[in-house]
Enzyme design. Structure first.
Site: not given
Ligand code: CO8
Length: 258
Positions: A69, A114, A117
């Site tokens: 998400a 998400g 999921e």
């Molecule tokens: N949300 C928003 N932006 C994201 C997300 C995300 N989940 N994942 C990546 N991005 C963005 C980064 O912020 C970055 O943006 P910018 O260039 O503008 O800074 C861009 O995508 C590229 O990402 P990274 O630079 O971080 O890329 P890396 O290769 O260094 O890292 C990762 C890749 C490991 C995947 C890292 O991006 C990461 O950890 N992402 C988050 C993963 C995460 O925690 N996901 C779970 C989110 S919570 C969720 O999904 C809850 C679901 C249920 C919700 C129910 C009610 C609403």
């Protein structure tokens, strides 16, 4: 398809396979409200579009299926809006699972939160070797909210689901295969998914849709009743006469979906 979408592309091939691509690679295909709304619309269209026989769902870019998400949108949630956001996502993912045409996720990179999921709401999953699955929500002070606590335990059992959910650790494609979280791993996951769908689509389309329905009733107390009812219903179809007739006449069946 009747509409054009901003964050999702849909292409239908000659075999009736709709390739649905989540197209937000600069944010690793994170599910913001717009993506979720468009996903809901796409799957509504898929359900009623007779041209579409099966669905392949994937993420754009090299790195991610869906990285979760959109954390930027999550950050402002409170008790009420959080519950509503969770329920909204649950309903959309349920509609994907309830599609009575085979839906296969091609998990081509990160499937986190998400994103995992979403992959689990699909009927089948084929991963690329670089795919990574994880439910990192506890690290954000949350739990999975789009059905992940329920679907993961159905797919891999409570102990393994809890290990993934409580640690938030990612698992590799190979580990996911060993756990039964994916059906297969392939360098050419999309081609593999299309081949699998091609094999499925050789069979009677009504039987395929009822088989999906029956399997998803397996946890209900009336699963056997549902199976018998659907079995009976299929015995009244032209496809059943064609399938059995073709076997007895030693020829290939020509199913019409009637
Ligand atoms: N949300 C928003 N932006 C994201 C997300 C995300 N989940 N994942 C990546 N991005 C963005 C980064 O912020 C970055 O943006 P910018 O260039 O503008 O800074 C861009 O995508 C590229 O990402 P990274 O630079 O971080 O890329 P890396 O290769 O260094 O890292 C990762 C890749 C490991 C995947 C890292 O991006 C990461 O950890 N992402 C988050 C993963 C995460 O925690 N996901 C779970 C989110 S919570 C969720 O999904 C809850 C679901 C249920 C919700 C129910 C009610 C609403």
């Amino acid at each position: 398809m009747s509409q054009s979408y901003k964050t999702i592309s849909v292409e239908i091939d000659d075999h009736g396979i709709a390739k649905v691509v989540i197209n937000r690679p600069e944010k690793l295909n994170a599910l913001n409200d717009q993506v979720l709304n468009e996903l809901a619309e796409v799957f509504k269209d898929i359900q009623i579009n007779n041209e579409i026989k099966a669905v392949l769902l994937t993420g754009s870019g090299e790195k991610a299926f869906v990285a979760g998400a959109d954390i930027k949108e999550l950050a402002d949630l409170d008790e009420r809006s959080g519950r509503m956001a969770s329920q909204k996502g649950q309903q959309i993912f349920q509609a994907i699972e309830d599609t009575r045409k085979p839906v296969i996720a091609v998990v081509n990179g990160y499937a986190l939160g998400g994103g995992a999921e979403l992959a689990m709401a699909c009927h089948l999953r084929i991963a690329t070797p670089n795919a990574k699955f994880g439910l990192p929500e506890v690290g954000l002070g949350l739990i999975p909210g789009y059905g992940g606590t329920q679907r993961l335990s159905h797919i891999v059992g409570n102990a393994r689901a809890l290990e993934m959910i409580l640690t938030g650790k990612q698992v590799s494609a190979e580990k996911a295969l060993e756990m039964g979280l994916v059906n297969n791993i392939s360098e050419n996951a999309e081609e593999e998914a299309k081949n699998l769908l091609g094999t499925i689509l050789k069979n009677g389309p009504i039987a395929i849709s009822k088989a999906i329905a029956a399997v998803y009733h397996s946890d209900d107390s009336n699963g056997y009743q549902v199976e018998a009812d659907l079995f009976g219903l299929l015995c009244d179809t032209e496809d059943f006469k064609e399938g059995t007739g073709a076997f007895l006449e030693k020829r290939k069946p020509n199913f019409k979906g009637k």
